[in-house]
Design a protein around this motif. Structure first.
Motif, PDB file in Angstrom:
ATOM      1  N   UNK A 153       0.858  -1.183   0.000  1.00 41.69           N
ATOM      2  CA  UNK A 153       0.000   0.000   0.000  1.00 41.69           C
ATOM      3  C   UNK A 153       0.896   1.235   0.000  1.00 41.69           C
ATOM      4  N   UNK A 154       0.491   2.243  -0.767  1.00 37.92           N
ATOM      5  CA  UNK A 154       1.286   3.465  -0.877  1.00 37.92           C
ATOM      6  C   UNK A 154       0.464   4.726  -0.612  1.00 37.92           C
ATOM      7  N   UNK A 155      -0.312   4.782   0.458  1.00 37.66           N
ATOM      8  CA  UNK A 155      -1.048   6.022   0.726  1.00 37.66           C
ATOM      9  C   UNK A 155      -0.096   7.082   1.269  1.00 37.66           C
ATOM     10  N   UNK A 156      -0.429   8.340   1.019  1.00 40.25           N
ATOM     11  CA  UNK A 156       0.350   9.429   1.611  1.00 40.25           C
ATOM     12  C   UNK A 156      -0.153   9.667   3.029  1.00 40.25           C
ATOM     13  N   UNK A 157       0.628  10.396   3.794  1.00 48.18           N
ATOM     14  CA  UNK A 157       0.201  10.744   5.151  1.00 48.18           C
ATOM     15  C   UNK A 157      -1.081  11.567   5.108  1.00 48.18           C
ATOM     16  N   UNK A 158      -1.173  12.455   4.127  1.00 45.78           N
ATOM     17  CA  UNK A 158      -2.371  13.275   3.995  1.00 45.78           C
ATOM     18  C   UNK A 158      -3.606  12.426   3.668  1.00 45.78           C
ATOM     19  N   UNK A 159      -3.445  11.432   2.810  1.00 43.68           N
ATOM     20  CA  UNK A 159      -4.571  10.553   2.482  1.00 43.68           C
ATOM     21  C   UNK A 159      -5.031   9.777   3.711  1.00 43.68           C
ATOM     22  N   UNK A 160      -4.086   9.240   4.449  1.00 44.41           N
ATOM     23  CA  UNK A 160      -4.447   8.488   5.661  1.00 44.41           C
ATOM     24  C   UNK A 160      -5.197   9.397   6.630  1.00 44.41           C
ATOM     25  N   UNK A 161      -4.677  10.592   6.841  1.00 39.18           N
ATOM     26  CA  UNK A 161      -5.320  11.540   7.758  1.00 39.18           C
ATOM     27  C   UNK A 161      -6.731  11.883   7.290  1.00 39.18           C
ATOM     28  N   UNK A 162      -6.874  12.184   6.006  1.00 37.37           N
ATOM     29  CA  UNK A 162      -8.188  12.553   5.464  1.00 37.37           C
ATOM     30  C   UNK A 162      -9.183  11.405   5.619  1.00 37.37           C
ATOM     31  N   UNK A 163      -8.774  10.189   5.284  1.00 32.82           N
ATOM     32  CA  UNK A 163      -9.691   9.051   5.350  1.00 32.82           C
ATOM     33  C   UNK A 163     -10.037   8.670   6.788  1.00 32.82           C
ATOM     34  N   UNK A 164      -9.143   8.971   7.727  1.00 34.34           N
ATOM     35  CA  UNK A 164      -9.440   8.717   9.138  1.00 34.34           C
ATOM     36  C   UNK A 164     -10.206   9.868   9.784  1.00 34.34           C
ATOM     37  N   UNK A 165     -10.228  11.025   9.107  1.00 31.81           N
ATOM     38  CA  UNK A 165     -10.925  12.176   9.660  1.00 31.81           C
ATOM     39  C   UNK A 165     -10.173  12.844  10.797  1.00 31.81           C
ATOM     40  N   UNK A 166      -8.838  12.775  10.732  1.00 35.61           N
ATOM     41  CA  UNK A 166      -7.996  13.368  11.772  1.00 35.61           C
ATOM     42  C   UNK A 166      -6.916  14.217  11.094  1.00 35.61           C
ATOM     43  N   UNK A 167      -6.155  14.971  11.893  1.00 39.90           N
ATOM     44  CA  UNK A 167      -5.056  15.736  11.312  1.00 39.90           C
ATOM     45  C   UNK A 167      -3.867  14.801  11.046  1.00 39.90           C
ATOM     46  N   UNK A 168      -2.894  15.311  10.310  1.00 38.27           N
ATOM     47  CA  UNK A 168      -1.756  14.490   9.889  1.00 38.27           C
ATOM     48  C   UNK A 168      -0.941  13.963  11.078  1.00 38.27           C
ATOM     49  N   UNK A 169      -0.736  14.792  12.084  1.00 31.19           N
ATOM     50  CA  UNK A 169       0.024  14.378  13.266  1.00 31.19           C
ATOM     51  C   UNK A 169      -0.673  13.214  13.980  1.00 31.19           C
ATOM     52  N   UNK A 170      -1.982  13.309  14.125  1.00 30.62           N
ATOM     53  CA  UNK A 170      -2.745  12.231  14.767  1.00 30.62           C
ATOM     54  C   UNK A 170      -2.695  10.964  13.921  1.00 30.62           C
ATOM     55  N   UNK A 171      -2.823  11.121  12.606  1.00 32.95           N
ATOM     56  CA  UNK A 171      -2.747   9.965  11.712  1.00 32.95           C
ATOM     57  C   UNK A 171      -1.400   9.268  11.829  1.00 32.95           C
ATOM     58  N   UNK A 172      -0.326  10.042  11.904  1.00 26.81           N
ATOM     59  CA  UNK A 172       1.008   9.453  12.055  1.00 26.81           C
ATOM     60  C   UNK A 172       1.121   8.661  13.354  1.00 26.81           C
ATOM     61  N   UNK A 173       0.518   9.184  14.414  1.00 27.50           N
ATOM     62  CA  UNK A 173       0.505   8.476  15.696  1.00 27.50           C
ATOM     63  C   UNK A 173      -0.275   7.158  15.567  1.00 27.50           C
TER      64      UNK A 173
END
Length: 142
Positions: A65-85
């Motif tokens: 899988x090759x999602x970007x950090x921004x894609x993961x954050x958007x799909x989870x409905x959280x900010x990028x820092x939270x998504x990274x966590x």
């Protein structure tokens, strides 16, 4: 005793429009009731489960899988820092002593910066796509 049922699968469905002649392919994640009964979801918790499902929505036939950090954050409905966590917690998570996902970070050859991260959804996760097989799991005693 071996449990031969898949707990989760990812499937595709192609629809053909007779009026326009166009086709549309959709990808679905199917969760079997056994994922809950086997204790996978309870063990993972909601945060890890949803993060795994979001990353798996980018999965190819090999589980990469090759999602970007921004894609993961958007799909989870959280900010990028939270998504990274969330991703860091998922990568550290072990089910029955084994990881369900791996992350491999790649550096740019020219400037040494982190270029991308490839996530690999492992068969123990019970997520598979196309013709790939999820790993068979053994029931825990008692």
């Amino acid at each position: 005793m071996t449990n031969h049922q898949r707990l989760v699968s990812v499937e595709t469905q192609t629809e053909y429009s007779v009026t326009s002649g166009s086709t549309e392919t959709r990808i679905f994640v199917k969760m079997y009731v056994d994922a809950a009964k086997a204790g996978l979801i309870a063990s993972m918790g909601a945060q890890n489960w949803t993060t795994l499902c979001v990353i798996a929505s980018f999965m190819d036939a090999a589980g990469n899988c090759y999602p970007t950090q921004d894609q993961i954050a958007r799909y989870l409905g959280v900010n990028r820092q939270t998504a990274n966590k969330y991703v860091k917690n998922l990568v550290a998570y072990r089910w029955r002593g084994r990881p369900v996902i791996q992350a491999l970070r790649k550096r740019d050859k020219h400037n040494g910066r982190w270029e991308s991260t490839r996530y690999t959804v492992l068969p123990i996760s019970q997520l598979a796509i196309f013709e790939a097989e999820a790993e068979q799991i053994k029931e825990e005693p008692g």
